[in-house]
Design an enzyme around this catalytic site. Sequence first.
Site, PDB file in Angstrom:
ATOM      1  N   ASN A  45       0.804  -1.230   0.000  1.00 21.45           N
ATOM      2  CA  ASN A  45       0.000   0.000   0.000  1.00 21.45           C
ATOM      3  C   ASN A  45       0.834   1.276   0.000  1.00 21.45           C
ATOM      4  OD1 ASN A  45      -2.486  -1.520   0.241  1.00 21.45           O
ATOM      5  ND2 ASN A  45      -1.882  -1.890   2.347  1.00 21.45           N
ATOM      6  N   LYS A 133       0.976 -12.540  -2.669  1.00 22.93           N
ATOM      7  CA  LYS A 133       1.742 -11.610  -3.511  1.00 22.93           C
ATOM      8  C   LYS A 133       3.168 -11.465  -2.992  1.00 22.93           C
ATOM      9  CE  LYS A 133       1.851  -7.087  -3.512  1.00 22.93           C
ATOM     10  NZ  LYS A 133       1.542  -5.674  -3.566  1.00 22.93           N
ATOM     11  N   HIS A 153      -2.322  -3.878 -10.524  1.00 22.91           N
ATOM     12  CA  HIS A 153      -2.289  -3.696 -11.984  1.00 22.91           C
ATOM     13  C   HIS A 153      -2.464  -5.029 -12.711  1.00 22.91           C
ATOM     14  CE1 HIS A 153      -1.164   0.428 -11.413  1.00 22.91           C
ATOM     15  NE2 HIS A 153      -0.111   0.084 -10.702  1.00 22.91           N
TER      16      HIS A 153
END
Length: 237
Positions: A45, A133, A153
């Site tokens: 973030n 991730k 993305h």
Amino acid sequence: MPKARPRTLTPAEIIERLDALYGIPPWRPHGDAMTELVLTLLSQNTSDRNSGRAFARLLERYPTWDEVLAASTAEIQDAIAIGGLAPTKAPRLKALVAEVAARRRGFDLSNLEELPLDEAKAWLRELPGVGPKTAACVLLFALGRPALPVDTHVYRVARRLGLIPPKMPADQAHAALEAQLTPEQMYPFHIALIKHGRRLCDAQRPRCEACPLLEGCPEGQIRVAGRGAPLGDGAPA
Ligand code: SF4
């Protein structure tokens, strides 16, 4: 008669077209696995620029992981404050470093080079603050292993291209996309979709008319026909 759904592009076609547009640099490790693990945690973030600054400050103040381990949470928070979200990230980082030290009796993560890929992923995901991730980033970027990090993305572009179902949660998208790629395609596919998501396939205003993937993109076809934005802004579920 309704227009037929466009043919889904293959990963090879997507990589080739986006490589021609942006250029995809060859894989190069960012650092060792522990470095990548901490960098990725700090980048959650946060922009790469800010997380890079936080990482640099952390290492300036605590040049070894043992020193990070010995620092208090408040000291770590102070060191990484420049990166943002330090009150959340400092305790996570402290817990992560402590857990690695306890499990490895140090900070050498070369065990991840040899473990079967699924076991290496599972080992990483048992660490505090590590999701699919982050685990994939460590395996791909530090060790060159065939794992696909799915960030905002990659997730948005993959959904728009119809590679994964619109409602598939981001954490399931890792396995679903990896199953479509060869080991050699993981890195260029990840880089290509990140570049595309940042430059043309914007969350709010994708520039579909200029996109080399339009021919095979269901979302783009609907947008250029002026029939709205079927997946909204493409934010992760
Ligand atoms: Fe994104 Fe539009 Fe290209 Fe599809 S056609 S990938 S929605 S920019």
